[in-house]
Design an enzyme around this catalytic site. Structure first.
Site, PDB file in Angstrom:
ATOM      1  N   HIS A 105      23.081   2.932  79.760  1.00 48.35           N
ATOM      2  CA  HIS A 105      23.559   2.087  78.474  1.00 48.35           C
ATOM      3  C   HIS A 105      22.384   1.476  77.858  1.00 48.35           C
ATOM      4  O   HIS A 105      22.600   0.407  77.064  1.00 48.35           O
ATOM      5  CB  HIS A 105      24.358   1.072  79.096  1.00 48.35           C
ATOM      6  CG  HIS A 105      25.924   1.735  79.286  1.00 48.35           C
ATOM      7  ND1 HIS A 105      26.945   1.861  78.369  1.00 48.35           N
ATOM      8  CD2 HIS A 105      26.423   2.112  80.583  1.00 48.35           C
ATOM      9  CE1 HIS A 105      27.981   2.413  79.046  1.00 48.35           C
ATOM     10  NE2 HIS A 105      27.777   2.705  80.336  1.00 48.35           N
ATOM     11  N   THR A 106      21.203   2.070  78.202  1.00 48.43           N
ATOM     12  CA  THR A 106      19.988   1.736  77.223  1.00 48.43           C
ATOM     13  C   THR A 106      19.769   2.531  76.188  1.00 48.43           C
ATOM     14  O   THR A 106      19.063   1.927  74.859  1.00 48.43           O
ATOM     15  CB  THR A 106      18.726   1.734  78.005  1.00 48.43           C
ATOM     16  OG1 THR A 106      18.683   3.088  78.815  1.00 48.43           O
ATOM     17  CG2 THR A 106      18.727   0.643  79.308  1.00 48.43           C
ATOM     18  N   GLU A 141      27.088  16.281  67.289  1.00 50.34           N
ATOM     19  CA  GLU A 141      28.019  15.373  68.570  1.00 50.34           C
ATOM     20  C   GLU A 141      28.522  14.059  67.651  1.00 50.34           C
ATOM     21  O   GLU A 141      29.629  13.639  67.833  1.00 50.34           O
ATOM     22  CB  GLU A 141      27.353  15.303  69.595  1.00 50.34           C
ATOM     23  CG  GLU A 141      28.361  14.523  70.717  1.00 50.34           C
ATOM     24  CD  GLU A 141      27.938  15.029  72.130  1.00 50.34           C
ATOM     25  OE1 GLU A 141      26.951  15.631  72.324  1.00 50.34           O
ATOM     26  OE2 GLU A 141      28.936  14.803  73.254  1.00 50.34           O
ATOM     27  N   GLY A 149      33.030  17.771  81.244  1.00 53.95           N
ATOM     28  CA  GLY A 149      33.644  16.391  81.347  1.00 53.95           C
ATOM     29  C   GLY A 149      33.346  15.650  82.667  1.00 53.95           C
ATOM     30  O   GLY A 149      34.102  14.862  83.274  1.00 53.95           O
ATOM     31  N   SER A 150      32.153  16.082  83.397  1.00 56.30           N
ATOM     32  CA  SER A 150      31.872  15.392  84.615  1.00 56.30           C
ATOM     33  C   SER A 150      30.596  14.584  84.894  1.00 56.30           C
ATOM     34  O   SER A 150      30.076  14.063  85.825  1.00 56.30           O
ATOM     35  CB  SER A 150      31.603  16.495  85.702  1.00 56.30           C
ATOM     36  OG  SER A 150      32.739  17.168  86.311  1.00 56.30           O
ATOM     37  N   ASP A 162      21.484  12.717  75.859  1.00 58.40           N
ATOM     38  CA  ASP A 162      21.917  14.010  76.502  1.00 58.40           C
ATOM     39  C   ASP A 162      21.261  15.169  75.479  1.00 58.40           C
ATOM     40  O   ASP A 162      20.946  16.196  76.344  1.00 58.40           O
ATOM     41  CB  ASP A 162      23.251  14.092  76.125  1.00 58.40           C
ATOM     42  CG  ASP A 162      23.926  12.926  76.997  1.00 58.40           C
ATOM     43  OD1 ASP A 162      23.465  12.302  77.880  1.00 58.40           O
ATOM     44  OD2 ASP A 162      25.358  12.794  76.980  1.00 58.40           O
ATOM     45  N   LEU A 199      28.017  15.512  83.364  1.00 61.06           N
ATOM     46  CA  LEU A 199      26.438  16.274  83.491  1.00 61.06           C
ATOM     47  C   LEU A 199      26.137  16.793  82.089  1.00 61.06           C
ATOM     48  O   LEU A 199      25.093  17.595  82.228  1.00 61.06           O
ATOM     49  CB  LEU A 199      26.594  17.016  84.524  1.00 61.06           C
ATOM     50  CG  LEU A 199      26.830  16.654  86.051  1.00 61.06           C
ATOM     51  CD1 LEU A 199      26.818  17.861  86.993  1.00 61.06           C
ATOM     52  CD2 LEU A 199      25.653  15.667  86.359  1.00 61.06           C
ATOM     53  N   SER A 200      26.721  16.190  81.244  1.00 63.06           N
ATOM     54  CA  SER A 200      26.428  16.760  79.825  1.00 63.06           C
ATOM     55  C   SER A 200      26.659  18.144  79.330  1.00 63.06           C
ATOM     56  O   SER A 200      25.880  18.786  78.899  1.00 63.06           O
ATOM     57  CB  SER A 200      25.054  16.098  79.406  1.00 63.06           C
ATOM     58  OG  SER A 200      24.896  15.939  78.070  1.00 63.06           O
ATOM     59  N   SER A 201      27.821  18.717  79.712  1.00 60.18           N
ATOM     60  CA  SER A 201      28.014  20.229  79.559  1.00 60.18           C
ATOM     61  C   SER A 201      28.053  20.189  77.718  1.00 60.18           C
ATOM     62  O   SER A 201      27.545  21.049  76.957  1.00 60.18           O
ATOM     63  CB  SER A 201      29.539  20.598  79.912  1.00 60.18           C
ATOM     64  OG  SER A 201      30.563  19.887  78.982  1.00 60.18           O
TER      65      SER A 201
HETATM   66  P1  ADP Z   1      30.258  16.103  79.273  1.00 57.75           P
HETATM   67  O1  ADP Z   1      29.212  16.314  78.408  1.00 57.75           O
HETATM   68  O2  ADP Z   1      30.025  15.031  80.356  1.00 57.75           O
HETATM   69  O3  ADP Z   1      30.503  17.465  80.210  1.00 57.75           O
HETATM   70  P2  ADP Z   1      32.066  15.602  77.115  1.00 57.75           P
HETATM   71  O4  ADP Z   1      33.361  15.210  77.011  1.00 57.75           O
HETATM   72  O5  ADP Z   1      30.797  14.998  76.373  1.00 57.75           O
HETATM   73  O6  ADP Z   1      31.726  15.720  78.781  1.00 57.75           O
HETATM   74  O7  ADP Z   1      31.944  17.066  76.603  1.00 57.75           O
HETATM   75  C1  ADP Z   1      32.856  18.124  77.213  1.00 57.75           C
HETATM   76  C2  ADP Z   1      33.582  18.921  76.039  1.00 57.75           C
HETATM   77  O8  ADP Z   1      32.457  19.551  75.542  1.00 57.75           O
HETATM   78  C3  ADP Z   1      34.646  19.770  76.369  1.00 57.75           C
HETATM   79  O9  ADP Z   1      35.943  19.316  76.394  1.00 57.75           O
HETATM   80  C4  ADP Z   1      34.624  20.594  75.444  1.00 57.75           C
HETATM   81  O10 ADP Z   1      35.170  20.444  74.252  1.00 57.75           O
HETATM   82  C5  ADP Z   1      33.081  20.865  75.159  1.00 57.75           C
HETATM   83  N1  ADP Z   1      32.339  21.880  75.980  1.00 57.75           N
HETATM   84  C6  ADP Z   1      31.300  21.867  76.739  1.00 57.75           C
HETATM   85  N2  ADP Z   1      31.129  22.800  77.508  1.00 57.75           N
HETATM   86  C7  ADP Z   1      31.802  23.831  76.565  1.00 57.75           C
HETATM   87  C8  ADP Z   1      31.927  25.163  76.795  1.00 57.75           C
HETATM   88  N3  ADP Z   1      31.260  25.947  77.828  1.00 57.75           N
HETATM   89  N4  ADP Z   1      32.874  26.088  76.045  1.00 57.75           N
HETATM   90  C9  ADP Z   1      33.721  25.469  75.431  1.00 57.75           C
HETATM   91  N5  ADP Z   1      33.636  23.949  75.023  1.00 57.75           N
HETATM   92  C10 ADP Z   1      32.751  23.147  75.910  1.00 57.75           C
HETATM   93 MG    MG Z   2      28.837  15.141  76.783  1.00 61.72          MG
END
Ligand code: ADP
Ligand code: MG
Length: 370
Positions: A32-33, A157, A119-120, A169, A122-124
């Site tokens: 949160h910085t 984003e 959504g865990s 991220d 780890l910044s997917s």
């Molecule tokens: P985090 O970044 O912590 O994993 P977020 O809520 O910020 O969680 O991002 C998750 C969202 O990003 C997913 O619900 C989806 O909309 C999108 N996303 C991430 N990776 C993929 C992927 N491989 N294919 C499709 N959508 C993705």
């Molecule tokens: Mg994210």
């Protein structure tokens, strides 16, 4: 049409032209910085998002992902991006931002496959955005550096998807690697890579707790930080230094605690960098523990299940320190562990956590050895 498990050629009927990847990340310290203009210290994790792409000459953009509902495909026209509240917004965000910067984005087909859990914490999302931006850079021969890629991913984003995120991220997905920690000054995006110690490894464990009001609470914390900064007469909490303790203490609750977290957390990032440089893992671990206390008591973004997980990791032998990582209200913990011990510690904390009914934790980084 189902695309589940299909390769690019099977989905689109033609070969791949370019391939790009970007990793997920875990933040070591500095929580949160980022939206307060401060420092963060993430590192890349082994999990990645991979984007395969080939151009089209009819302006159509077709995207297949292997990670949503076991596989999904959606399309839109280049130049006709509009937010739909779906995963496709991340792709549309990147093409819209590039177009806004004067890039003529053509049609293309792309296949997305990620090993970063969605959504865990780890910044997917950032790994997807950065992998997409990299694929487009390669396909179109754009001369954009990696900081610019992070800026494009952040704008996609923040402005297009509409997530009120800082820049950590996207910077991590674009610039971090697994052997170094990436010190980022989020105000200037100046960065430096600090080697991680060979004697330690990271363990990341997901608590399985997701907070349904997480984004609302995140916004509330951001607003509180802005109010605290205004009350202290500074542009951002980054501009308050720790010696202003008395002034922070005189703020009305809870702004006093919120400001204290940000100011002390910012100082802890720099102390962590000094500890890394000195090879002082004990000190680094103490800073992890202090960061957790600050997030729990001052910033109030932890939850009891996560506190249990952190305490159980801290109590294990060969653990230097542990803390909640990411925005909070559930999510994952990160522990600094003696090399070779992460798998054992991971098993022990997962087992202890499951002694309470309906609790199931998952090791995301650090498994397995046996
Ligand atoms: P985090 O970044 O912590 O994993 P977020 O809520 O910020 O969680 O991002 C998750 C969202 O990003 C997913 O619900 C989806 O909309 C999108 N996303 C991430 N990776 C993929 C992927 N491989 N294919 C499709 N959508 C993705
Ligand atoms: Mg994210």
């Amino acid at each position: 049409m189902t695309v589940n498990g299909k390769c690019f050629e099977a989905v689109f009927g033609r070969p791949v032209k370019v391939l790009a990847e970007a990793p997920g990340r875990v933040n070591l310290i500095g929580e949160h910085t980022d939206y307060n203009g401060g420092y963060v210290l993430p590192t890349a994790i082994p999990q990645k998002t991979r984007v395969e792409m080939a151009p089209r000459d009819d302006g159509l953009i077709q995207i297949a992902t292997m990670n949503v509902r076991g596989g999904a495909q959606l399309s839109y026209r280049a130049g006709e991006e509009s937010r739909r509240g779906l995963w496709l917004d991340y792709v549309q965000g990147v093409t819209a931002v590039l177009r806004g910067r004067g890039v003529a984005v053509p049609g293309f087909d792309a296949r997305i496959e990620s090993t970063v859990p969605l959504g865990s914490g780890l910044s997917s999302s950032a790994s997807l955005l950065v992998a997409l931006a990299r694929a487009l850079r390669a396909m179109l021969g754009l001369s954009i550096d990696d900081v610019e890629i992070a800026r494009i991913a952040h704008a996609a984003e923040h402005d297009f998807v509409g997530a009120p995120v800082g820049t950590m991220d996207q910077m991590a997905a674009s610039l971090a690697d697994e052997s170094t920690a990436l010190l980022i000054d989020t105000r200037t995006l100046a960065f430096e890579r600090i080697p991680l110690p060979a004697e330690a490894e990271l363990l990341v464990v997901n608590s399985g707790v997701t907070h349904q009001h997480a984004s609302g609470d995140y916004k509330a914390r951001r607003a509180e930080c802005e109010r605290a900064a205004a009350a202290l007469g500074v542009p951002q909490l980054r501009d308050v230094d720790e010696v202003a303790e008395q002034r922070i203490a005189s703020l009305p609750a809870p702004l006093d605690r919120r400001a204290r977290h940000v100011v002390t957390e910012n100082a802890r990032v720099l102390a962590a960098v000094a500890a890394l440089r000195a090879g002082d893992l004990g000190r680094l671990g103490e800073l992890f523990n202090a960061s957790h206390r600050s997030m729990r008591d001052d910033f109030e973004v932890s939850v009891p299940a996560v506190d249990d997980l952190v305490e159980s990791a801290q109590a294990q032998p060969d653990v230097f320190g542990a803390r909640l990582t990411g925005g909070g209200f559930g999510g994952s913990i990160v522990a600094l562990v003696k090399r070779g011990c992460a798998a054992r510690v991971g098993r022990a904390v997962v087992e202890a956590y499951a002694r309470v009914p309906n609790r199931r934790a998952t090791v995301l980084v650090g498994e397995p050895v046996s």
